[in-house]
Write an enzyme that holds these catalytic residues in place. Structure first.
Site, mmCIF file in Angstrom:
data_model
loop_
_atom_site.group_PDB
_atom_site.id
_atom_site.type_symbol
_atom_site.label_atom_id
_atom_site.label_comp_id
_atom_site.label_asym_id
_atom_site.label_seq_id
_atom_site.Cartn_x
_atom_site.Cartn_y
_atom_site.Cartn_z
ATOM 1 N N LYS A 1 6.176 2.491 7.916
ATOM 2 C CA LYS A 1 4.641 2.649 8.832
ATOM 3 C C LYS A 1 3.763 1.931 9.217
ATOM 4 O O LYS A 1 3.067 1.441 10.337
ATOM 5 C CB LYS A 1 4.392 3.685 7.629
ATOM 6 C CG LYS A 1 4.851 5.647 7.472
ATOM 7 C CD LYS A 1 4.407 6.226 7.163
ATOM 8 C CE LYS A 1 5.453 7.309 6.467
ATOM 9 N NZ LYS A 1 5.021 8.312 5.772
ATOM 10 N N ASN B 1 -0.895 20.312 1.723
ATOM 11 C CA ASN B 1 -2.311 19.959 2.335
ATOM 12 C C ASN B 1 -2.031 19.436 3.976
ATOM 13 O O ASN B 1 -2.365 19.658 5.337
ATOM 14 C CB ASN B 1 -2.167 18.654 1.785
ATOM 15 C CG ASN B 1 -3.676 17.733 2.661
ATOM 16 O OD1 ASN B 1 -3.105 16.933 3.103
ATOM 17 N ND2 ASN B 1 -4.403 16.994 2.062
ATOM 18 N N LYS C 1 4.574 1.282 -3.649
ATOM 19 C CA LYS C 1 4.954 3.436 -3.845
ATOM 20 C C LYS C 1 5.258 3.677 -5.537
ATOM 21 O O LYS C 1 5.415 2.729 -5.893
ATOM 22 C CB LYS C 1 6.062 4.237 -3.626
ATOM 23 C CG LYS C 1 5.463 5.287 -3.209
ATOM 24 C CD LYS C 1 4.870 6.231 -1.713
ATOM 25 C CE LYS C 1 4.732 7.448 -1.732
ATOM 26 N NZ LYS C 1 4.486 7.891 -0.264
ATOM 27 N N LYS D 1 0.987 -1.089 0.304
ATOM 28 C CA LYS D 1 -0.285 0.160 -0.406
ATOM 29 C C LYS D 1 1.052 1.077 0.067
ATOM 30 O O LYS D 1 1.635 1.667 0.598
ATOM 31 C CB LYS D 1 -1.338 -0.078 1.369
ATOM 32 C CG LYS D 1 -1.076 1.422 1.735
ATOM 33 C CD LYS D 1 -3.275 0.734 1.547
ATOM 34 C CE LYS D 1 -4.144 2.542 1.577
ATOM 35 N NZ LYS D 1 -3.880 2.746 0.234
ATOM 36 N N SER E 1 -6.360 5.064 5.603
ATOM 37 C CA SER E 1 -6.186 4.769 4.525
ATOM 38 C C SER E 1 -6.597 3.228 4.474
ATOM 39 O O SER E 1 -7.485 2.793 3.443
ATOM 40 C CB SER E 1 -5.375 4.884 3.573
ATOM 41 O OG SER E 1 -5.188 5.930 2.211
ATOM 42 N N THR F 1 -3.134 12.708 8.420
ATOM 43 C CA THR F 1 -2.199 12.964 7.962
ATOM 44 C C THR F 1 -1.231 14.387 9.020
ATOM 45 O O THR F 1 -0.994 14.125 10.070
ATOM 46 C CB THR F 1 -1.549 13.208 6.864
ATOM 47 O OG1 THR F 1 -1.783 12.259 5.511
ATOM 48 C CG2 THR F 1 0.505 12.925 7.265
HETATM 49 P P1 NAD Z 1 1.476 19.474 -0.511
HETATM 50 O O1 NAD Z 1 2.030 19.866 -2.279
HETATM 51 O O2 NAD Z 1 0.287 19.957 -0.715
HETATM 52 O O3 NAD Z 1 2.340 20.897 -0.258
HETATM 53 C C1 NAD Z 1 3.531 21.359 0.440
HETATM 54 C C2 NAD Z 1 4.366 22.296 0.431
HETATM 55 O O4 NAD Z 1 5.436 22.837 0.619
HETATM 56 C C3 NAD Z 1 3.514 23.892 -0.596
HETATM 57 O O5 NAD Z 1 3.033 24.635 0.769
HETATM 58 C C4 NAD Z 1 4.710 24.072 -1.199
HETATM 59 O O6 NAD Z 1 4.963 25.006 -1.389
HETATM 60 C C5 NAD Z 1 5.837 23.294 0.173
HETATM 61 N N1 NAD Z 1 7.558 23.375 -1.568
HETATM 62 C C6 NAD Z 1 7.922 22.828 -2.009
HETATM 63 N N2 NAD Z 1 9.149 23.054 -2.258
HETATM 64 C C7 NAD Z 1 9.122 23.568 -0.586
HETATM 65 C C8 NAD Z 1 10.501 23.918 -1.081
HETATM 66 N N3 NAD Z 1 11.819 23.829 -1.709
HETATM 67 N N4 NAD Z 1 10.687 24.420 0.386
HETATM 68 C C9 NAD Z 1 9.799 24.381 1.146
HETATM 69 N N5 NAD Z 1 8.813 24.497 0.794
HETATM 70 C C10 NAD Z 1 8.273 23.401 -0.280
HETATM 71 O O7 NAD Z 1 2.641 18.385 0.367
HETATM 72 P P2 NAD Z 1 1.448 17.481 0.765
HETATM 73 O O8 NAD Z 1 1.007 16.136 0.528
HETATM 74 O O9 NAD Z 1 1.590 19.245 2.099
HETATM 75 O O10 NAD Z 1 3.059 16.872 1.901
HETATM 76 C C11 NAD Z 1 4.112 17.514 2.656
HETATM 77 C C12 NAD Z 1 4.549 16.204 3.433
HETATM 78 O O11 NAD Z 1 4.523 15.852 3.405
HETATM 79 C C13 NAD Z 1 6.282 15.532 1.811
HETATM 80 O O12 NAD Z 1 7.078 15.398 2.284
HETATM 81 C C14 NAD Z 1 4.644 14.417 1.532
HETATM 82 O O13 NAD Z 1 5.385 13.196 1.127
HETATM 83 C C15 NAD Z 1 4.834 14.670 3.548
HETATM 84 N N6 NAD Z 1 3.496 13.477 3.298
HETATM 85 C C16 NAD Z 1 1.737 13.662 3.146
HETATM 86 C C17 NAD Z 1 0.791 12.796 3.740
HETATM 87 C C18 NAD Z 1 -0.094 13.367 3.203
HETATM 88 O O14 NAD Z 1 -1.349 12.736 3.300
HETATM 89 N N7 NAD Z 1 -0.424 14.620 2.002
HETATM 90 C C19 NAD Z 1 1.686 11.941 4.303
HETATM 91 C C20 NAD Z 1 2.567 11.463 4.385
HETATM 92 C C21 NAD Z 1 3.667 12.285 4.419
#
Ligand code: NAD
Length: 425
Positions: free
Chosen positions: A105, A232, A117, A81, A359, A201
Site C-alpha cells: 500500500k 468503520n 503490523k 508503518k 496516517s 479509509t
Molecule cells: P470494524 O470492526 O469497524 O467493522 C467490521 C464490520 O464487519 C462490522 O460491521 C462487523 O459486524 C462485520 N463482520 C464481522 N465479521 C463478519 C462476518 N463473518 N461476515 C460479515 N460481516 C462481518 O472494521 P473496519 O475498520 O470497518 O474494517 C473492515 C475491513 O476493512 C477490515 O478488513 C480492515 O482490515 C479493512 N481496513 C480498515 C481500515 C480502517 O481504517 N478502518 C483501513 C484499511 C483496511
C-alpha cells in the site's frame, strides 16, 4: 455465545493461508519485473518479527498473560508503518501477511514507509476499559525497543481506536521521557490527530469507486451498490455514497444482511448501528452475507473480513465492479475467475490505502507541529488516491495483467529498488 459462533465462523473463513497467497502474487510480480530469486527471498517474509507475552492484572485481581506480535516487513524505504489489531483469532502468519500488504500500500500511494503490523490475541468485546488500558500499555512496554517515530509507527486496526492510540502514545512518551505524538497515528485531534483520519479509509474507497465507475461508464448517482460490513469502513462508505445519490441496495454485519432493490434508508441504519458495526439485529427480514455478495448490483464493496469471495461464489457475482475496502476479501482462485469474467476488481492494496495515507499526513503534521484543515487533508488525499488509481489501472493495461498484479508490481518494485540501492540484494 453468539460471539463464539461468529469467531468460529470467521476462523474457518480466514483459514486459507493469507501469507501463502500473498507470497504467490509477490513472486509473480517480481518475476514479471525481471528480479532474481534473492529479491523474493528477502521480501516474502518480514525482516523482523517480535512475539511478546504481556501480563495484565484483570479487574478480579487475577493475572492473565496475553500474546502480542509486531511484524516489520521491510525498512529500506523508511520507517515501517501499520495498525495494531486486537482479535481473539489473530495469528503470527496473518500479522506477517498484513505487514506485507502495508508495504505494498505504501508503495502504491508513494509514501516514505515500509509496512508493519501488530496484533494482540484478545477479545476486547469481553474486557473492561481498564483491562484494555493495562493491556495497551503493557504491549507498548513490550515492543518499545523496536518502535518509534523514526523506526516503526503503529495505528488503529480492527477493534482498536483513538482511545487505545492515546494510551499507547502516553506510555511511549513516559518511557522515552519526552512527548512523542509522532510515535503513533489515529490519535484524537486534541492529541495531535489529523482532521479527516477516521473517515479516510472510506474516502479513499469512494475515490476508487468513482474512478472505476468512470472507466466502466457507470454514473454514481442512481448506481446500485452493495456493501458487506457496516463498521468503520462500511458505514462511512455507505454514508458518502448515499449522499452522492447512489442506491445502497444491500449492507451487512456479522449477523446477516439487509436488502432493498429500491435502496436502503442509510441515515436510519447509521442511527441504529452499535459501536461494533452491528445493525441487522433490529430487523426480521434479513438475508445472509453469502446472499448479499451475489445480489444484482452495479458495484460490490467487501468491507468486512477476508476470504469472502471464493471459487465457490465468484461465478455467481453479478456486480460489474468490485472495490475491496477490506483486507484480503478475495481468494487467489476467485481473483482469476473474476478477471476472466471481465469484472473490474480494484484490489485492497490500492482501494483501502486512504487510511495509511492520512496516517502519513498525521505523522507529517506531528513532525512539523503545524496542522492542516479538513479541506486541505481531503484535497491532498484526493490527489494521492486518483494518481495511484490511474497508475495501477494504466499499468494493468500496459502489462496486460489484472489490477491486483499491477498493484503488487508497483508496490514491490519500490521496496526492491530501495533494498538494492542500500546494497542488501
Ligand atoms: P470494524 O470492526 O469497524 O467493522 C467490521 C464490520 O464487519 C462490522 O460491521 C462487523 O459486524 C462485520 N463482520 C464481522 N465479521 C463478519 C462476518 N463473518 N461476515 C460479515 N460481516 C462481518 O472494521 P473496519 O475498520 O470497518 O474494517 C473492515 C475491513 O476493512 C477490515 O478488513 C480492515 O482490515 C479493512 N481496513 C480498515 C481500515 C480502517 O481504517 N478502518 C483501513 C484499511 C483496511
Amino acid at each position: 455465545m453468539v460471539i463464539d459462533k461468529i469467531n468460529a465462523a470467521n476462523k474457518e473463513i480466514e483459514s486459507p493461508n493469507l501469507l501463502k497467497s500473498t507470497q504467490i502474487i509477490i513472486d509473480e510480480a517480481l518475476t514479471k519485473l525481471g528480479y532474481p530469486k534473492e529479491v523474493f527471498e528477502l521480501l516474502k517474509e518480514p525482516i523482523r518479527m517480535l512475539t511478546v507475552r504481556i501480563p495484565v492484572r484483570m479487574d478480579d485481581d487475577s493475572i492473565k498473560v496475553f500474546t502480542g506480535y509486531r511484524a516489520q516487513h521491510n525498512d529500506a524505504i523508511g520507517p515501517t508503518k501499520g495498525g495494531i489489531r486486537f482479535h481473539p483469532e489473530i495469528t503470527q502468519d496473518e500479522v506477517k501477511a498484513l505487514s506485507i500488504w502495508m508495504s505494498l500500500k505504501a508503495g502504491i500511494v508513494d509514501l516514505p514507509y515500509g509496512g508493519g503490523k501488530g496484533g494482540i490475541v484478545c477479545d476486547p468485546r469481553v474486557m473492561s476499559i481498564r483491562e484494555l488500558e493495562r493491556l495497551s500499555r503493557g504491549y507498548v512496554r513490550a515492543i518499545s525497543q523496536i518502535v518509534g517515530p523514526t523506526k516503526d509507527i503503529p495505528a488503529p486496526d480492527v477493534f482498536t481506536n483513538s482511545q487505545i492510540m492515546s494510551w499507547m502514545m502516553d506510555e511511549y512518551s513516559r518511557i522515552r521521557e519526552f512527548d512523542s505524538p509522532g510515535f503513533i497515528t489515529g490519535k484524537p485531534i486534541v492529541l495531535g490527530g489529523s482532521q479527516g483520519r477516521e473517515s479516510s479509509t472510506a474516502k479513499g474507497v469512494v475515490i476508487c469507486i468513482e474512478e472505476a465507475a468512470k472507466k466502466r461508464g457507470i454514473t454514481i448517482q442512481g448506481a446500485k451498490i452493495a456493501i458487506q460490513g457496516f463498521g468503520n469502513a462500511g458505514s462511512y462508505l455507505a454514508k458518502f455514497l448515499y449522499d452522492s445519490g447512489a442506491k445502497i441496495v444491500g449492507i451487512s454485519d456479522a449477523y446477516g444482511a439487509l436488502y432493498d432493490e429500491n435502496g436502503l434508508d442509510i441515515p436510519y441504519l447509521l442511527d441504529k448501528r452499535d459501536s461494533f458495526g452491528v445493525v441487522t439485529k433490529h430487523f426480521k427480514n434479513t438475508i445472509t452475507n453469502k446472499e448479499l455478495l451475489v445480489l444484482p448490483c452495479d458495484i460490490l464493496v467487501p468491507a468486512a473480513i477476508s476470504n469472502q469471495i471464493t471459487k465457490e461464489n465468484a461465478n455467481q457475482i453479478k456486480a460489474k465492479i468490485i472495490v475491496e475496502a477490506a483486507n484480503g476479501p478475495t481468494t487467489l482462485e476467485a481473483n482469476n475467475i473474476l478477471t476472466q469474467k471481465g469484472i473490474l476488481l480494484v484490489p485492497d492494496v490500492l482501494a483501502s490505502a486512504g487510511g495509511v495515507t492520512v496516517s502519513y499526513f498525521e505523522w507529517v503534521q506531528n513532525n512539523l507541529g503545524y496542522y492542516w484543515s479538513e479541506k486541505e487533508v481531503s484535497e491532498k488525499l484526493h490527489k494521492v488516491m486518483t494518481e495511484a488509481f490511474e497508475n495501477v489501472y494504466s499499468t494493468a493495461i500496459k502489462q496486460n495483467v489484472n489490477m491486483r498484479l499491477a498493484g503488487y508490481m508497483i508496490g514491490v518494485r519500490k521496496i526492491a529498488e530501495a533494498s538494492r540501492f542500500r546494497g542488501w540484494i
